[in-house]
Design an enzyme around this catalytic site. Structure first.
Site, mmCIF file in Angstrom:
data_model
loop_
_atom_site.group_PDB
_atom_site.id
_atom_site.type_symbol
_atom_site.label_atom_id
_atom_site.label_comp_id
_atom_site.label_asym_id
_atom_site.label_seq_id
_atom_site.Cartn_x
_atom_site.Cartn_y
_atom_site.Cartn_z
ATOM 1 N N LYS A 169 28.678 33.952 30.537
ATOM 2 C CA LYS A 169 29.774 34.876 30.211
ATOM 3 C C LYS A 169 29.701 35.217 28.727
ATOM 4 O O LYS A 169 30.132 34.471 27.869
ATOM 5 C CB LYS A 169 31.155 34.264 30.522
ATOM 6 C CG LYS A 169 32.214 35.369 30.544
ATOM 7 C CD LYS A 169 33.556 34.978 30.038
ATOM 8 C CE LYS A 169 33.759 34.978 28.568
ATOM 9 N NZ LYS A 169 33.669 36.287 27.871
ATOM 10 N N GLY A 200 33.533 39.465 31.290
ATOM 11 C CA GLY A 200 34.981 39.392 31.504
ATOM 12 C C GLY A 200 35.642 38.819 30.267
ATOM 13 O O GLY A 200 34.972 38.453 29.298
ATOM 14 N N GLY A 202 37.830 36.121 27.933
ATOM 15 C CA GLY A 202 37.853 34.669 27.814
ATOM 16 C C GLY A 202 38.973 34.075 28.651
ATOM 17 O O GLY A 202 38.773 33.078 29.356
ATOM 18 N N GLY A 206 36.363 33.404 31.370
ATOM 19 C CA GLY A 206 35.968 32.197 30.629
ATOM 20 C C GLY A 206 36.660 30.965 31.186
ATOM 21 O O GLY A 206 36.022 29.957 31.501
ATOM 22 N N GLU A 244 29.445 24.568 19.859
ATOM 23 C CA GLU A 244 28.884 25.045 18.582
ATOM 24 C C GLU A 244 29.961 25.955 17.997
ATOM 25 O O GLU A 244 30.160 27.066 18.493
ATOM 26 C CB GLU A 244 27.605 25.857 18.817
ATOM 27 C CG GLU A 244 26.576 25.213 19.717
ATOM 28 C CD GLU A 244 25.884 24.021 19.094
ATOM 29 O OE1 GLU A 244 25.994 23.847 17.863
ATOM 30 O OE2 GLU A 244 25.252 23.253 19.827
ATOM 31 N N CYS A 278 27.884 31.997 11.580
ATOM 32 C CA CYS A 278 28.582 30.710 11.559
ATOM 33 C C CYS A 278 28.137 29.850 10.384
ATOM 34 O O CYS A 278 28.920 29.075 9.848
ATOM 35 C CB CYS A 278 28.317 29.981 12.858
ATOM 36 S SG CYS A 278 26.560 29.775 13.184
ATOM 37 N N GLU A 378 37.583 30.181 7.843
ATOM 38 C CA GLU A 378 36.382 30.987 8.098
ATOM 39 C C GLU A 378 36.774 32.466 8.090
ATOM 40 O O GLU A 378 37.600 32.899 8.891
ATOM 41 C CB GLU A 378 35.820 30.601 9.473
ATOM 42 C CG GLU A 378 34.503 31.260 9.779
ATOM 43 C CD GLU A 378 33.941 30.855 11.140
ATOM 44 O OE1 GLU A 378 34.707 30.791 12.119
ATOM 45 O OE2 GLU A 378 32.724 30.600 11.216
HETATM 46 P P1 NAD Z 1 35.590 33.292 20.240
HETATM 47 O O1 NAD Z 1 35.840 31.825 20.247
HETATM 48 O O2 NAD Z 1 36.743 34.197 20.077
HETATM 49 O O3 NAD Z 1 34.875 33.746 21.618
HETATM 50 C C1 NAD Z 1 33.673 33.142 22.045
HETATM 51 C C2 NAD Z 1 33.580 33.256 23.557
HETATM 52 O O4 NAD Z 1 34.629 32.490 24.156
HETATM 53 C C3 NAD Z 1 33.738 34.676 24.104
HETATM 54 O O5 NAD Z 1 32.830 34.871 25.163
HETATM 55 C C4 NAD Z 1 35.158 34.682 24.605
HETATM 56 O O6 NAD Z 1 35.404 35.616 25.633
HETATM 57 C C5 NAD Z 1 35.289 33.263 25.122
HETATM 58 N N1 NAD Z 1 36.670 32.771 25.261
HETATM 59 C C6 NAD Z 1 37.756 33.138 24.541
HETATM 60 N N2 NAD Z 1 38.842 32.450 24.962
HETATM 61 C C7 NAD Z 1 38.427 31.650 25.975
HETATM 62 C C8 NAD Z 1 39.077 30.697 26.808
HETATM 63 N N3 NAD Z 1 40.383 30.454 26.703
HETATM 64 N N4 NAD Z 1 38.340 30.027 27.725
HETATM 65 C C9 NAD Z 1 37.007 30.253 27.848
HETATM 66 N N5 NAD Z 1 36.344 31.156 27.086
HETATM 67 C C10 NAD Z 1 37.042 31.836 26.161
HETATM 68 O O7 NAD Z 1 34.477 33.538 19.127
HETATM 69 P P2 NAD Z 1 33.876 34.908 18.615
HETATM 70 O O8 NAD Z 1 34.898 35.631 17.802
HETATM 71 O O9 NAD Z 1 33.224 35.617 19.743
HETATM 72 O O10 NAD Z 1 32.689 34.381 17.663
HETATM 73 C C11 NAD Z 1 32.852 34.001 16.343
HETATM 74 C C12 NAD Z 1 32.968 32.488 16.215
HETATM 75 O O11 NAD Z 1 31.816 31.864 16.766
HETATM 76 C C13 NAD Z 1 33.031 32.038 14.763
HETATM 77 O O12 NAD Z 1 33.986 31.020 14.623
HETATM 78 C C14 NAD Z 1 31.631 31.489 14.512
HETATM 79 O O13 NAD Z 1 31.544 30.549 13.463
HETATM 80 C C15 NAD Z 1 31.317 30.891 15.839
HETATM 81 N N6 NAD Z 1 29.869 30.723 15.982
HETATM 82 C C16 NAD Z 1 29.337 29.466 15.907
HETATM 83 C C17 NAD Z 1 27.954 29.269 15.982
HETATM 84 C C18 NAD Z 1 27.342 27.896 15.852
HETATM 85 O O14 NAD Z 1 26.155 27.776 16.063
HETATM 86 N N7 NAD Z 1 28.089 26.864 15.519
HETATM 87 C C19 NAD Z 1 27.116 30.379 16.157
HETATM 88 C C20 NAD Z 1 27.688 31.645 16.226
HETATM 89 C C21 NAD Z 1 29.067 31.810 16.153
#
Ligand code: NAD
Length: 473
Positions: A169, A200, A202, A206, A244, A278, A378
């Site tokens: 997803k 879809g 989150g 998700g 991550e 990140c 962040e």
């Molecule tokens: P996000 O947490 O908003 O969303 C990530 C994913 O989670 C999306 O697919 C989203 O639809 C899903 N999601 C959201 N709510 C959910 C729920 N309640 N249950 C299940 N899934 C859900 O993150 P983002 O804005 O897409 O990405 C940016 C973040 O990702 C930053 O904090 C960044 O640091 C982090 N990131 C970390 C790494 C790493 O390697 N540590 C790499 C890239 C990005």
């Protein structure tokens, strides 16, 4: 214009049960580039069932056979590289040379994890026991928008190579790349159900994946806030959860550092991928006596930045991925100013000469208090925070004054001392006197940056169970 009204489930393009649509816009121009129909929890359930049915036969293939399929996926992605690069620039705003490098790495992961599976020792002997390594089962991969193909692939490739089946997803902010990946996997001829794609939200798709009892592992990349929610939900079925998460990484310049190289590395880091990364080094901690020199170097760097169309040659910083994200980054710039941080350059509003799109002004602040909001949270945009330190111990204290622990860097001419400081940082990766990326080395966070490891052998072993066989003789 992409019209994507189907999901990839059980080896077929399938009409979702939902009818809600999302329009995806070019982040630089805000012109629509695609419309997608969102999948529901019912679609997730179907995808998971298909993955569960397909898993035993996929696991029963030899690592060589799986590697053959995965190498075909790499070939299919490579064949569509121009489209993948265009889409990365349009969906996320990353500049073209960076898009080319990251998409190339993503495409290579399928063949490289296939090779790792081939050379992995699936059975290992201890003195009295035999260890049998086995796939976990069905993996739910949930990924963010900032490096869409790379972060999908660093989950999907090792999971499949290890003999798991996958329901992916991707983030709804940049979902279009997901369809290209599914098409590549389809063209590579993987058996039905081995890989499934559900686009879809989150909250619906998700959470349906996280709570499905047939899913054995959730492999998540995204924000710390969502990672906490996923951990809590997944605990009901005691799934394995690999996280991550976010970061607020620090670059420490010691008194004997090449300050120019250190400031350049910090600025390169917060402008790579427009700061939407990140592991960006978003705090630069410099000796107090060298603060003004550091400020001068940062000003000079800012003057050399060219913000603009990510596809245009010469652009060094593109737009933020979405309007909502632009507002969030600008909100942090305003918070920095309202909390009294010194503005070295940049600030709120659109960059000079730009009157539309999700652009922000690359901004550098100086703060003396590592508890300032912009030094703690962040921001995920081209914003740097310089903080003065009063010696080695103080620099370590400031660097570790964070809930996160993803990456870091130390600059100093005395490399023994620089390594000592690097070892004192509570983070999963620290670069010394230069920023590198080693795809064979594990990458993952300490503390609230997560608990997983991606890349290299560790990133493969994440997707394995270990069975201990003990025989009485
Ligand atoms: P996000 O947490 O908003 O969303 C990530 C994913 O989670 C999306 O697919 C989203 O639809 C899903 N999601 C959201 N709510 C959910 C729920 N309640 N249950 C299940 N899934 C859900 O993150 P983002 O804005 O897409 O990405 C940016 C973040 O990702 C930053 O904090 C960044 O640091 C982090 N990131 C970390 C790494 C790493 O390697 N540590 C790499 C890239 C990005």
């Amino acid at each position: 214009m992409y019209q994507r009204d189907q999901l990839y489930i059980d080896g077929k393009w399938t009409t979702p049960t939902g009818t809600d649509t999302l329009t995806i816009k070019n982040s630089a121009t805000q012109e629509p580039i695609g419309v997608v129909t969102l999948g529901t929890s019912v679609d997730v359930e179907r995808a998971v069932e298909s993955a569960a049915n397909a898993q035993p036969a996929w696991a029963a293939l030899s690592p060589d056979e799986r590697a053959g399929y995965l190498s075909a996926v790499s070939e299919q992605l490579s064949a569509r590289m121009t489209e993948l690069v265009d889409l990365f620039c349009q969906e996320v705003g990353i500049i073209r040379p960076q898009a080319e490098a990251f998409q190339g790495l993503a495409a290579s992961l399928y063949s490289s994890y296939g090779e790792r599976a081939k050379r992995f020792e699936w059975t290992q002997q201890l003195d009295n026991s035999t260890l049998a390594f086995e796939p976990i089962g069905v993996v739910g991969a949930i990924t963010p928008w900032n490096f869409p193909l790379l972060l999908m692939s660093i989950k999907v490739a090792p999971a499949l190579a290890a003999g798991n089946t996958v329901v992916l997803k991707p983030a709804e902010i940049a979902p279009l790349t997901g369809y290209l990946l599914a098409e590549a996997i389809d063209a590579a001829g993987l058996p039905p159900g081995v890989f499934n794609l559900v686009i879809g939200t989150g909250a619906e798709a998700g959470e349906a994946l996280v709570t499905d009892p047939l899913v054995d592992m959730i492999s998540f990349v995204g924000s710390t806030a969502v990672g906490k929610r996923i951990s809590a939900l997944a605990s009901e079925t005691v799934k394995r959860v690999s996280l991550e998460l976010g970061g607020k990484s620090a670059l420490v310049a010691l008194e004997d550092a090449d300050l120019e190289a250190a400031i350049r590395a910090g600025m390169d880091s917060v402008t790579t991928a427009n700061g939407q990364g990140c592991a960006c080094l978003t705090r630069v901690i410099v000796p107090r006596g060298q603060l003004e020199a550091a400020v001068g170097l940062a000003e000079k760097y800012l003057a050399g930045i060219k913000v603009g169309d990510p596809q245009e040659a010469g652009t060094t910083v593109g737009p933020m991925a979405s309007e909502a994200h632009r507002k969030r980054v600008e909100g942090y710039i305003e918070t920095g100013i309202s909390e009294g941080a010194r503005v070295v350059g940049g600030g709120p509003g659109l960059p000079d000469g730009i009157d539309a799109g999700n652009f922000v002004r690359p901004t550098v602040f100086v703060v003396d208090d590592s508890k300032a909001t912009i030094a703690q949270e962040e921001i995920f945009g081209p914003v740097q925070v310089i903080i003065p330190h009063d010696g080695e111990a103080d620099a370590i204290r400031i660097a570790n004054d964070s809930v996160y622990g993803l990456a870091g860097a130390v600059y100093g001419a005395d490399v023994v001392r620089a390594e000592r400081v690097a070892r004192a940082l509570r983070t999963g990766k620290v670069d010394i006197n230069g920023i590198t990326f080693d795809p064979d080395a594990p990458f993952g966070g300490y503390r609230q940056s997560g608990n997983g490891k991606m890349y290299g052998d560790k990133g493969f072993e994440e997707f394995l169970e270990i069975k201990t066989l003990s025989k009485l003789s």
